[in-house]
Design an enzyme around this catalytic site. Structure first.
Site, PDB file in Angstrom:
ATOM      1  N   ASP A 199     -11.110 -40.492   7.327  1.00 59.30           N
ATOM      2  CA  ASP A 199     -12.351 -41.230   7.064  1.00 59.30           C
ATOM      3  C   ASP A 199     -12.712 -42.163   8.210  1.00 59.30           C
ATOM      4  O   ASP A 199     -12.050 -43.168   8.436  1.00 59.30           O
ATOM      5  CB  ASP A 199     -12.191 -42.029   5.764  1.00 59.30           C
TER       6      ASP A 199
ATOM      7  N   ASP B 267     -20.314 -40.004  10.572  1.00 61.64           N
ATOM      8  CA  ASP B 267     -19.281 -40.197   9.548  1.00 61.64           C
ATOM      9  C   ASP B 267     -18.611 -38.909   9.095  1.00 61.64           C
ATOM     10  O   ASP B 267     -19.270 -38.003   8.596  1.00 61.64           O
ATOM     11  CB  ASP B 267     -19.898 -40.886   8.331  1.00 61.64           C
TER      12      ASP B 267
END
Ligand SMILES: *[C@@H]1O[C@H](CO)[C@@H](O)[C@H](O)[C@H]1NC(C)=O
Ligand SMILES: *[C@@H]1O[C@H](CO)[C@@H](O)[C@H](O)[C@H]1NC(C)=O
Ligand SMILES: *[C@@H]1O[C@H](CO)[C@@H](O)[C@H](O)[C@H]1NC(C)=O
Length: 412
Positions: free
Chosen positions: A99, A285
Site C-alpha cells: 500500500d 496509489d
C-alpha cells in the site's frame, strides 16, 4: 471467484547476492521481491464504493462520518497486490498488502503474530482507520526480513482487532512516512520510518526508493509483480524513466501526489481531444482498484465516452459498439503524456464484474464523489500502474514512470 495467496517463494536479488547475512556491513544492493495479485469479487460492495470509502477515510484520518460514506462497510470486493515479509528470528512469513497510500506496516490480521527473541514490545498502541479496513493493536520493534539475508530492525504493528484485510495478514505501508503521524498512542507525534526508509537508513540499499512493477492480468491469482527496493529493475520497463516532483498542493502532497491532467481523444482521431481535467493535484496509489476522477472531470469523461452509470455494478458501462470507438485517455504530467488506450480503460472481461451482464463492457473510471470537496483531482490506481512502471523516490521527493511491454497490451 477467489484467489488464493500462493505463498510466493520469496526473493531474487537483483544485483549482488549477499550470501552471508552476517557479513557486516552489507554492501548496499537492490532487493526485489515478487508480489501476487489477488482478486476477490464476492464482497457486497463493489470496487468503486471500496475505492471511494478508502479515499474519504485516508483524507480525513478516518473522520468521515458514516452518513458521508455510501453505507457502513460490510464486505468489499477487492483486488490487491501482496508480498511475503518475514518477521522475527526465525522469521514467520506474512502475506501483506502493498500500500503506497499508507505508511504503517503491521501483521497479525489473519495468521497470528509469533513472538521470538527479536520481539520488543513498545508502550504504544496502534490505530489506523483505512476506511475499507482498520486495525488497532500494539506496536513492536522487530527484525523484519525483506528477502533472504536482508533483515532490518523495523517498528511494526501487531493487530488486536482488524477488519477488511482477510485473506491478508496485514499491510506493508510504503507511503511517505509522515502518514504515520497520529497512528500511535500515547506517542502520537512519532513518525515511523517505513521499510524503505529503514532499508536505506540501515545500509541495505543504495537509494531511498521503491519501484513497482505490476502487469494487467485477466486471470487469478498470479505472481506477476515485483517490488524493488533501492534501485529500478531495467528488465521490467522499456525506454527511460521520467521523474516528476511531488506536488506541493495538499492533501495530495502528503501522499505520492503529482500535478497532472487528463485528456480524452486520439490525436489521430476524427474528433478534437476533450480536456477531462486541467492540471490538478492527485495521487498515484497501488491500493486503489480503479482510476478516480473528481465529479466534474468524471462527468466530462462520461459525456466523452457515452458511458452510462450502471446501478448493479456501480461501474460505468458501454456497449461493444461504443468500445470499438473508445478513444485513448491521456495522463499528462510535466510535459509528458502517458496513454491509456481503450483496452486499458476497461474492466478485464474474462474476470467478469459482480452484478454485471455478459455482453456489457465496464470502464475502470469512477467518481471520487462530491463529498471529497478537498482539492483532489484524481487517483491513478492499479489500471494505470499495470501499464506504467513506477518509482516512488523518497530520497528525491519524486515519482517516476516508464513504459513497459504491457503499456499497450490487449489483455482486458
Ligand atoms: C472473499 O471476500 C468475501 C467477502 O469479503 C469473504 O467473505 C471471503 O472469505 C473472501 N474469500 C477469500 C478466499 O478470501
Ligand atoms: C479496537 O477495535 C475494536 C473493534 O473494532 C474496538 O471495539 C476497540 O474499541 C478498538 N480499540 C481501540 C483502543 O481503538
Ligand atoms: C495528538 O493527540 C492530541 C490529543 O488528542 C491532539 O491534540 C494532537 O493534535 C495529536 N497530535 C498529532 C500530531 O496528531
Amino acid at each position: 471467484m477467489l484467489l488464493v495467496a500462493a505463498l510466493a517463494p520469496l526473493v531474487v536479488l537483483a544485483t549482488t547476492v549477499v550470501a552471508d547475512p552476517n557479513a557486516i556491513p552489507n554492501s548496499p544492493i537492490s532487493i526485489s521481491l515478487p508480489i501476487t495479485k489477488q482478486i476477490n469479487l464476492t464482497g457486497t460492495f463493489h470496487p468503486s464504493q471500496r475505492d471511494q470509502n478508502r479515499w474519504m477515510n485516508l483524507l480525513t484520518g478516518g473522520q468521515a462520518s458514516t452518513s458521508e460514506i455510501t453505507e457502513v462497510p460490510l464486505t468489499y470486493s477487492i483486488i490487491a497486490y501482496s508480498a511475503n515479509i518475514g518477521v522475527g528470528d526465525p522469521p514467520t512469513y506474512y502475506s501483506l498488502t502493498v500500500d503506497t497510500g499508507s505508511a504503517n506496516t503491521w501483521v497479525g490480521a489473519n495468521k497470528p503474530y509469533s513472538k521470538t527473541k527479536t520481539s520488543v514490545k513498545t508502550d504504544d498502541f496502534l490505530n489506523v482507520p483505512y476506511g475499507t479496513a482498520s486495525v488497532n493493536g500494539t506496536e513492536y520493534e522487530e527484525t523484519v526480513t525483506i528477502a533472504p539475508g536482508v533483515a532490518i530492525r523495523q517498528s511494526i504493528g501487531v493487530a488486536s482487532n482488524s477488519f477488511g484485510i482477510y485473506p491478508f495478514d496485514g499491510i506493508l505501508g510504503i507511503g511517505p512516512k509522515y502518514l504515520t503521524l497520529d497512528t500511535l498512542f500515547p506517542d502520537n507525534t512519532s513518525i515511523i520510518p517505513t521499510v524503505t526508509d529503514n532499508l536505506y537508513g540501515q545500509g541495505k540499499i543504495e537509494q531511498n526508493l521503491v519501484a513497482v512493477s505490476f502487469e494487467p492480468t485477466a486471470s487469478e491469482p498470479v505472481i506477476d509483480g515485483e517490488l524493488t527496493f533501492g534501485s529500478t529493475d531495467s528488465t521490467k520497463y522499456t525506454g527511460d524513466i521520467t521523474y516528476f516532483p511531488i506536488t506541493k498542493t495538499l492533501p495530495s502532497g502528503r501522499f505520492w501526489g503529482v500535478d497532472a491532467s487528463f485528456i480524452y481523444g486520439n490525436a489521430q482521431g476524427k474528433k478534437a481531444p476533450v480536456t477531462i481535467l486541467d492540471t490538478t493535484a492527485g495521487v498515484i496509489d497501488t491500493g486503489t482498484n480503479q482510476i478516480g476522477l473528481g465529479t466534474d472531470a468524471y462527468n466530462r469523461y462520461v459525456d466523452a465516452t457515452g458511458a452510462v452509470y450502471d446501478e448493479n455494478t456501480g461501474l460505468l458501462r458501454i456497449t461493444p459498439a461504443q468500445y470499438e470507438n473508445l478513444q485513448s485517455l491521456f495522463f499528462g504530467i510535466g510535459g509528458r503524456t502517458y496513454e491509456l488506450n481503450a483496452n486499458a480503460q476497461i474492466w478485464p472481461r474474462t474476470l467478469g464484474v459482480p452484478g454485471g451482464e455478459k455482453d456489457s463492457i465496464y470502464l475502470v473510471v469512477f467518481d471520487l464523489g462530491s463529498i471529497i470537496s478537498l482539492d483532489l483531482g484524481f487517483i491513478a490506481g492499479q489500471p494505470f500502474l499495470e501499464r506504467y512502471y513506477s518509482v516512488f523516490d523518497t530520497g528525491n521527493s519524486r515519482v517516476g514512470f516508464a513504459t513497459t511491454p504491457f503499456t499497450y497490451a490487449d489483455i482486458n
